[in-house]
Design a protein around this motif. Structure first.
Motif, PDB file in Angstrom:
ATOM      1  N   LEU A 133       3.874   9.095   2.765  1.00 22.91           N
ATOM      2  CA  LEU A 133       4.982   9.007   1.562  1.00 22.91           C
ATOM      3  C   LEU A 133       4.330   7.177   1.126  1.00 22.91           C
ATOM      4  N   VAL A 134       4.317   6.607   2.233  1.00 20.90           N
ATOM      5  CA  VAL A 134       4.046   4.967   2.491  1.00 20.90           C
ATOM      6  C   VAL A 134       2.525   4.987   0.542  1.00 20.90           C
ATOM      7  N   ALA A 135       1.760   6.255   0.705  1.00 21.66           N
ATOM      8  CA  ALA A 135       0.972   6.168  -0.173  1.00 21.66           C
ATOM      9  C   ALA A 135       0.881   6.109  -1.253  1.00 21.66           C
ATOM     10  N   LEU A 136       2.349   7.595  -1.334  1.00 21.49           N
ATOM     11  CA  LEU A 136       2.555   7.734  -2.560  1.00 21.49           C
ATOM     12  C   LEU A 136       3.384   7.125  -3.291  1.00 21.49           C
ATOM     13  N   LEU A 137       4.194   5.935  -2.280  1.00 19.29           N
ATOM     14  CA  LEU A 137       5.037   5.640  -3.603  1.00 19.29           C
ATOM     15  C   LEU A 137       4.886   3.456  -3.508  1.00 19.29           C
ATOM     16  N   ALA A 166       0.007  -0.363  -5.320  1.00 19.60           N
ATOM     17  CA  ALA A 166      -1.558  -0.116  -4.934  1.00 19.60           C
ATOM     18  C   ALA A 166      -1.779  -1.835  -4.343  1.00 19.60           C
ATOM     19  N   ASN A 167      -1.617  -3.165  -4.891  1.00 19.38           N
ATOM     20  CA  ASN A 167      -1.855  -4.405  -4.113  1.00 19.38           C
ATOM     21  C   ASN A 167      -0.877  -4.276  -3.131  1.00 19.38           C
ATOM     22  N   LYS A 168       0.357  -3.463  -2.954  1.00 18.93           N
ATOM     23  CA  LYS A 168       0.893  -4.465  -1.459  1.00 18.93           C
ATOM     24  C   LYS A 168       0.516  -3.274  -0.296  1.00 18.93           C
ATOM     25  N   VAL A 169      -0.272  -1.640  -0.820  1.00 20.51           N
ATOM     26  CA  VAL A 169      -0.263  -0.826   0.678  1.00 20.51           C
ATOM     27  C   VAL A 169      -0.455  -1.364   1.704  1.00 20.51           C
ATOM     28  N   GLY A 170      -1.327  -2.712   2.043  1.00 22.89           N
ATOM     29  CA  GLY A 170      -1.616  -3.257   2.980  1.00 22.89           C
ATOM     30  C   GLY A 170      -0.683  -3.826   4.076  1.00 22.89           C
ATOM     31  N   SER A 171       0.903  -4.192   2.877  1.00 24.88           N
ATOM     32  CA  SER A 171       1.684  -4.714   3.315  1.00 24.88           C
ATOM     33  C   SER A 171       2.728  -4.424   3.844  1.00 24.88           C
ATOM     34  N   VAL A 172       2.510  -3.634   2.992  1.00 24.70           N
ATOM     35  CA  VAL A 172       4.176  -1.925   3.666  1.00 24.70           C
ATOM     36  C   VAL A 172       3.684  -1.914   4.601  1.00 24.70           C
ATOM     37  N   THR A 173       2.088  -1.409   4.766  1.00 25.97           N
ATOM     38  CA  THR A 173       1.559  -0.734   5.814  1.00 25.97           C
ATOM     39  C   THR A 173       2.269  -1.482   7.158  1.00 25.97           C
ATOM     40  N   GLY A 174       1.079  -2.797   7.158  1.00 25.42           N
ATOM     41  CA  GLY A 174       1.957  -3.878   8.063  1.00 25.42           C
ATOM     42  C   GLY A 174       3.526  -3.696   9.265  1.00 25.42           C
ATOM     43  N   ILE A 175       4.121  -3.711   7.941  1.00 29.48           N
ATOM     44  CA  ILE A 175       5.862  -4.102   7.904  1.00 29.48           C
ATOM     45  C   ILE A 175       5.745  -2.682   8.901  1.00 29.48           C
ATOM     46  N   VAL A 176       5.729  -1.022   8.265  1.00 29.99           N
ATOM     47  CA  VAL A 176       5.988  -0.106   8.231  1.00 29.99           C
ATOM     48  C   VAL A 176       5.540  -0.310   9.770  1.00 29.99           C
ATOM     49  N   GLY A 177       4.367  -0.194   9.886  1.00 35.01           N
ATOM     50  CA  GLY A 177       3.364   0.257  11.489  1.00 35.01           C
ATOM     51  C   GLY A 177       4.534  -0.526  12.524  1.00 35.01           C
TER      52      GLY A 177
END
Length: 411
Positions: free
Chosen positions: A326-330, A333-344
């Motif tokens: 879902l993260v990869a979909l939504l 592209a330039n914020k996948v790492g930032s979103v991943t960090g918070i979700v993780g």
């Protein structure tokens, strides 16, 4: 087939290297947990102090994913994987050579050992950039299976201490980390055309916090991965208390739970590529609600209790994989790492509330029924969130892409 038509094998190689780095750093991250009972006896630690020794690297590793994810957006996995691996060598060697003689030494070493737990926020954006949208769910799910590195620690740490002494598992892990850092520095490459943000980290994190997907995925991951972490931590104690199993039997059953969850994570990603991630999440959360409800009545362990726990393990693993599909979909592209960090971070921290709550509830009522009932209610709330707000967010994000695809094809 001409050279120009040859398949590009680089994505598979990058995925393999990233997954190996994740597993090795998670192996290091989990070194203290198997030795906690020995530290308790040798240093005369209280139960709270023993729990603190285990919790510190996990909490630091979870929170550290936020800045590390933002740094990965900026500098890429080619820089961050070797850098974090080498940084993790320092606390590993400190704990092996000098940090086991006092509670303060264990806490200081454990704090910096938490760096190894941040590699999850490096790998997701790195892998995500190497694969097209239709294959990202499976790719990120395969990478996520690297969380099985904790099982390497569980299976080897105590045995290595028995064979070679207290420093041995730390020395072995340090050598493996150095070897991986060297290989990663030589072979890792960021994906061609990777989007590099130009804003400051503070600006990017602020923008990330304003994204719907950040909060929605954080809530779902706190239930899915948090549930996995909670059971992997608390299941042996639960089985010993509720079913009077001996320590070895309880540990073996916990290992089976963890293994099934790890194996199902890529399956959840693969299913999310074929169907919508929100649909996969919905079915996994239904299974968790059902399993927790059944287990609240403490049925016989064979077969109903075992079926309930293994069903929840499979669902939590698949749900974790679907969340990052879902993260990869939504996520932009330039914020996948930032979103991943918070979700993780949300997922890691979400695993520490349930064990504490279960312990308190059992202390008050002498029963786990209320705690498992609360798990069922939380999973039900996550199911409602997924099928309403998250599903709407996904539809809004996918519709413009479909329109663009139709225009590009001339239809």
């Amino acid at each position: 087939m001409s050279a120009g038509d040859a398949p590009d094998r680089r994505p598979a190689l990058m995925l393999t290297l990233a997954t190996a780095g994740f597993a090795i750093n998670f192996w290091a991250w989990a070194l203290l947990s198997p030795l906690a009972p020995r530290f308790k006896e040798a240093l005369h630690l209280s139960p709270f102090q023993q729990a603190l020794v285990v919790a510190v690297p996990v909490v630091v590793g979870s929170l550290g994913r936020v800045p590390v994810g933002a740094l990965t957006d900026r500098y890429g996995g080619r820089v961050m994987f070797p850098l974090v691996s080498l940084a993790t060598v320092v606390p590993v060697l400190y704990l092996g050579l000098a940090g086991q003689t006092s509670l303060a030494g264990l806490l200081v070493g454990g704090f910096f050992l938490g760096v190894g737990g941040t590699t999850f926020a490096i790998g997701v954006p790195f892998v995500n950039a190497w694969f097209p949208p239709a294959r990202r769910g499976l790719a990120v799910g395969v990478f996520g299976a690297g969380m099985g590195g904790t099982a390497i620690s569980a299976l080897t740490t105590v045995k290595l201490v028995d064979v070679g002494g207290g420093a041995t598992p730390f020395a072995v892990t340090a050598v493996v980390l150095c070897g991986y850092a060297a290989v990663a520095a030589l072979l890792l490459r960021d994906a061609p055309g990777r989007t590099v943000p130009v804003e400051s980290m503070a600006r990017r994190l602020g923008d990330t916090l304003r994204l719907r997907v950040t909060w929605q995925a954080s809530a779902l991951y706190a239930v899915a991965f948090g549930g996995y972490v909670a059971f992997s931590v608390y299941l042996p104690a639960y089985l010993k208390t509720a079913y009077a199993l001996d320590q070895a039997d309880a540990a073996n059953r916990m290992a089976g739970f963890v293994l099934l969850a790890v194996l199902m994570r890529p399956v959840g990603g693969w299913l999310s590529d074929r169907f919508a991630p929100t649909r996969v999440l919905a079915w996994t959360l239904v299974v968790v609600v059902a399993g927790a409800t059944v287990q609240a009545f403490t049925p016989g362990l064979a077969p109903l209790g075992t079926v309930a726990f293994l069903s929840m393990a499979a669902a939590l693993g698949a749900g974790s994989g679907a969340t990052f599909a879902l993260v990869a979909l939504l996520a932009p592209a330039n914020k996948v790492g930032s979103v991943t960090g918070i979700v993780g971070a949300a997922g890691g921290l979400g695993g520490f509330v349930p064990p504490l709550l279960m312990g308190v509830i059992y202390g008050w009522y002498g029963s786990y029924a209320l705690g498992l009932g609360l798990l069922a209610l939380v999973a039900l709330a996550a199911l409602l969130l997924d099928t309403t707000a998250v599903a709407r967010t996904a539809r809004r994000a996918v519709r413009p892409r479909l329109v663009e695809g139709s225009e590009a094809s001339g239809t």
